[in-house]
Design an enzyme around this catalytic site. Structure first.
Site, PDB file in Angstrom:
ATOM      1  N   SER A 108       5.615  11.964  -0.068  1.00 44.46           N
ATOM      2  CA  SER A 108       5.737  10.608   0.456  1.00 44.46           C
ATOM      3  C   SER A 108       6.459   9.734  -0.569  1.00 44.46           C
ATOM      4  CB  SER A 108       4.329  10.050   0.686  1.00 44.46           C
ATOM      5  OG  SER A 108       4.367   8.640   0.784  1.00 44.46           O
ATOM      6  N   SER A 109       7.132   8.694  -0.092  1.00 43.33           N
ATOM      7  CA  SER A 109       7.842   7.807  -1.014  1.00 43.33           C
ATOM      8  C   SER A 109       6.877   7.037  -1.916  1.00 43.33           C
ATOM      9  CB  SER A 109       8.735   6.833  -0.244  1.00 43.33           C
ATOM     10  OG  SER A 109       7.971   6.052   0.644  1.00 43.33           O
ATOM     11  N   CYS A 110       5.577   7.030  -1.596  1.00 46.28           N
ATOM     12  CA  CYS A 110       4.635   6.296  -2.448  1.00 46.28           C
ATOM     13  C   CYS A 110       4.316   7.043  -3.741  1.00 46.28           C
ATOM     14  CB  CYS A 110       3.363   5.942  -1.700  1.00 46.28           C
ATOM     15  SG  CYS A 110       2.324   7.358  -1.386  1.00 46.28           S
ATOM     16  N   TYR A 137      -3.785   8.956  -3.211  1.00 46.79           N
ATOM     17  CA  TYR A 137      -2.932   9.778  -2.340  1.00 46.79           C
ATOM     18  C   TYR A 137      -1.657  10.194  -3.083  1.00 46.79           C
ATOM     19  CZ  TYR A 137       0.151  10.763   1.671  1.00 46.79           C
ATOM     20  OH  TYR A 137       1.028  11.338   2.547  1.00 46.79           O
ATOM     21  N   LYS A 141      -0.127  13.934  -3.985  1.00 45.04           N
ATOM     22  CA  LYS A 141       1.204  14.389  -3.540  1.00 45.04           C
ATOM     23  C   LYS A 141       2.095  14.756  -4.735  1.00 45.04           C
ATOM     24  CE  LYS A 141       0.884  14.416   0.907  1.00 45.04           C
ATOM     25  NZ  LYS A 141       1.073  15.688   1.629  1.00 45.04           N
ATOM     26  N   HIS A 180      -0.574   3.294  10.154  1.00 43.95           N
ATOM     27  CA  HIS A 180       0.476   2.625   9.397  1.00 43.95           C
ATOM     28  C   HIS A 180       0.960   1.405  10.177  1.00 43.95           C
ATOM     29  CE1 HIS A 180       0.614   6.676   7.537  1.00 43.95           C
ATOM     30  NE2 HIS A 180       0.833   5.977   6.454  1.00 43.95           N
TER      31      HIS A 180
HETATM   32  O1  GFB Z   1       2.317   1.051   6.755  1.00 39.93           O
HETATM   33  P1  GFB Z   1       1.354   0.507   5.781  1.00 39.93           P
HETATM   34  O2  GFB Z   1      -0.090   0.592   6.123  1.00 39.93           O
HETATM   35  O3  GFB Z   1       1.514   1.220   4.401  1.00 39.93           O
HETATM   36  O4  GFB Z   1       1.674  -1.055   5.518  1.00 39.93           O
HETATM   37  P2  GFB Z   1       2.346   1.161   3.037  1.00 39.93           P
HETATM   38  C1  GFB Z   1       2.956  -1.523   5.224  1.00 39.93           C
HETATM   39  C2  GFB Z   1       2.955  -3.031   5.152  1.00 39.93           C
HETATM   40  O5  GFB Z   1       2.731  -3.555   6.467  1.00 39.93           O
HETATM   41  C3  GFB Z   1       1.878  -3.669   4.249  1.00 39.93           C
HETATM   42  C4  GFB Z   1       1.737  -4.578   6.430  1.00 39.93           C
HETATM   43  O6  GFB Z   1       2.445  -4.760   3.570  1.00 39.93           O
HETATM   44  C5  GFB Z   1       0.838  -4.133   5.264  1.00 39.93           C
HETATM   45  O7  GFB Z   1       0.027  -5.213   4.804  1.00 39.93           O
HETATM   46  N1  GFB Z   1       1.066  -4.682   7.732  1.00 39.93           N
HETATM   47  C6  GFB Z   1       1.155  -5.749   8.563  1.00 39.93           C
HETATM   48  C7  GFB Z   1       0.232  -3.798   8.301  1.00 39.93           C
HETATM   49  N2  GFB Z   1       0.364  -5.594   9.630  1.00 39.93           N
HETATM   50  C8  GFB Z   1      -0.220  -4.371   9.504  1.00 39.93           C
HETATM   51  C9  GFB Z   1      -1.127  -3.655  10.316  1.00 39.93           C
HETATM   52  O8  GFB Z   1      -1.588  -4.092  11.370  1.00 39.93           O
HETATM   53  N3  GFB Z   1      -1.485  -2.403   9.882  1.00 39.93           N
HETATM   54  C10 GFB Z   1      -0.992  -1.883   8.719  1.00 39.93           C
HETATM   55  N4  GFB Z   1      -1.370  -0.639   8.358  1.00 39.93           N
HETATM   56  N5  GFB Z   1      -0.148  -2.568   7.910  1.00 39.93           N
HETATM   57  C11 GFB Z   1       1.236   3.485   2.925  1.00 39.93           C
HETATM   58  C12 GFB Z   1       0.496   4.197   1.848  1.00 39.93           C
HETATM   59  O9  GFB Z   1       1.692   2.362   2.282  1.00 39.93           O
HETATM   60  O10 GFB Z   1       2.364   4.141   3.437  1.00 39.93           O
HETATM   61  C13 GFB Z   1       0.473   5.644   1.996  1.00 39.93           C
HETATM   62  O11 GFB Z   1      -0.777   3.612   1.698  1.00 39.93           O
HETATM   63  C14 GFB Z   1       1.781   6.234   2.448  1.00 39.93           C
HETATM   64  O12 GFB Z   1       0.073   6.221   0.799  1.00 39.93           O
HETATM   65  C15 GFB Z   1       2.339   5.504   3.613  1.00 39.93           C
HETATM   66  O13 GFB Z   1       2.714   6.257   1.405  1.00 39.93           O
HETATM   67  C16 GFB Z   1       3.709   5.984   4.049  1.00 39.93           C
HETATM   68  O14 GFB Z   1       3.812   1.425   3.271  1.00 39.93           O
HETATM   69  O15 GFB Z   1       2.031  -0.065   2.249  1.00 39.93           O
END
Ligand code: GFB
Length: 318
Positions: A108-110, A137, A141, A180
């Site tokens: 993952s890019s993280c 996580y 990875k 996500h």
């Molecule tokens: O996709 P996401 O959960 O993961 O959130 P990351 C990306 C951004 O979207 C954050 C915002 O800034 C969230 O606060 N966001 C806005 C939301 N509304 C929402 C919502 O309703 N749900 C969610 N989930 N986010 C993850 C990592 O990071 O991405 C993992 O935690 C992994 O390890 C994955 O790498 C691809 O991009 O921040």
């Protein structure tokens, strides 16, 4: 690549694994081996070893993983580090022991540091601190890709690693507690439209930037790598472009047909400010993503609508 090769897709029920099975079948591969979790628990070392002993696997796609969005990552770090380390350790070790000829590991890019120069090149790995919301996580990875490198060096295996940016597409997770951002916003916008709401809650400030890759593009990149003569290394996979969460929310609302106002909830975490991948390494080998974001979101919304009727409704809505 022999169309009769026995190809184990680990995690075939997930978004990535199911895309791989579609892609491989479309290319004419006839011996795709899959196991549900009920039949093979990949965190069980003995079970995984026996599976490889009995099944003469030629190629492995290691797409099985505990994955989730920012909230799940930050509240269940033990599950994310334990399950991913166990799956990687068991599958990579058994693949080596039972003479698998090629393995593609998905990260993952993280995995890259929070304060990386952008776009992120593969060699920026381990240069500084990780993003705290998904550190557990990311460590798991990173361990997976380092295992691939270590086994290649010590045993001469052919294990390669793909590092995709944020993914979306058919068969995504729409549970708002663990999803996500893209599937979460799709579901929230759809339900807000049905209820006739005036506003749509969006977590964080809306300013973080993210890059989104359709999972069918990832499956295509993985098949490309499997069929190539590349036998080691780490490869970023993305589209080479990103947008803010605000712009993403606007795009999703346009596709879904929700016309209300976006309301940002800054009490929720933003996560890393930006993680745009440098995809020139894979591009220089001749592979490039082909699904444009809005077109991909439209297709994914069609898939969401088909699944929506059977989704449980006891979920949080904030
Ligand atoms: O996709 P996401 O959960 O993961 O959130 P990351 C990306 C951004 O979207 C954050 C915002 O800034 C969230 O606060 N966001 C806005 C939301 N509304 C929402 C919502 O309703 N749900 C969610 N989930 N986010 C993850 C990592 O990071 O991405 C993992 O935690 C992994 O390890 C994955 O790498 C691809 O991009 O921040």
């Amino acid at each position: 690549m022999d169309k009769q090769a026995r190809i184990f897709v680990a995690g075939h029920r997930g978004m990535v694994g199911s895309a791989l099975v579609r892609r491989l079948k479309a290319a004419g591969y006839e011996n795709i081996v899959t196991r549900t979790k009920a039949h093979l628990d990949l965190t069980d070392q003995g079970g995984v070893n026996l599976f490889f002993e009995e099944n003469q696997i030629d190629v492995v796609f290691l797409a099985a993983a505990r994955v989730g969005g920012i909230l799940a990552n930050s509240t269940m770090p033990a599950s994310f580090i334990y399950e991913n380390l166990a799956i990687e350790t068991n599958v990579i070790h058994a693949a080596c022991r039972w003479n698998v000829s090629k393995l593609v590991f998905f990260g993952s890019s993280c995995i890259y540091p929070k304060a990386c120069p952008q776009p992120i090149k593969e060699e920026y790995l381990l240069q500084s601190e990780l993003e705290p919301t998904n550190e557990a996580y990311a460590i798991a990875k990173i361990a997976g890709l380092k295992m691939c490198e270590a086994y290649n060096r010590q045993y001469g295996t052919h294990f390669v690693s793909l590092m995709p940016t944020n993914l979306y597409g058919p068969n995504d997770n729409y549970d708002l507690k663990s999803s996500h951002v893209l599937p979460a916003l799709m579901r929230k916008a759809h339900e807000a439209k049905l209820r006739g709401d005036a506003t749509l809650p969006v977590w964080g400030t809306g300013s973080p930037r993210r890059e989104f890759l359709h999972v069918d593009d990832l499956a295509d990149a993985a098949a490309f790598l499997m069929e190539s003569d590349v036998n080691e290394g780490v490869f970023n996979v993305g589209v080479g472009d990103d947008l803010t969460i605000r712009e993403l929310a606007q795009t999703v609302c346009r596709v879904v047909g929700f016309e209300g106002e976006l309301v940002f909830d800054a009490s929720k975490p933003d996560g890393t400010p930006r993680k745009l991948l440098d995809v020139s390494k894979l591009e220089s080998m001749g592979w490039k993503a082909s699904i444009a974001l809005e077109e991909g979101i439209r297709a994914t919304y069609g898939d969401f609508l088909e699944r929506y009727a059977s989704m449980p409704r006891t979920l949080v809505t904030a």
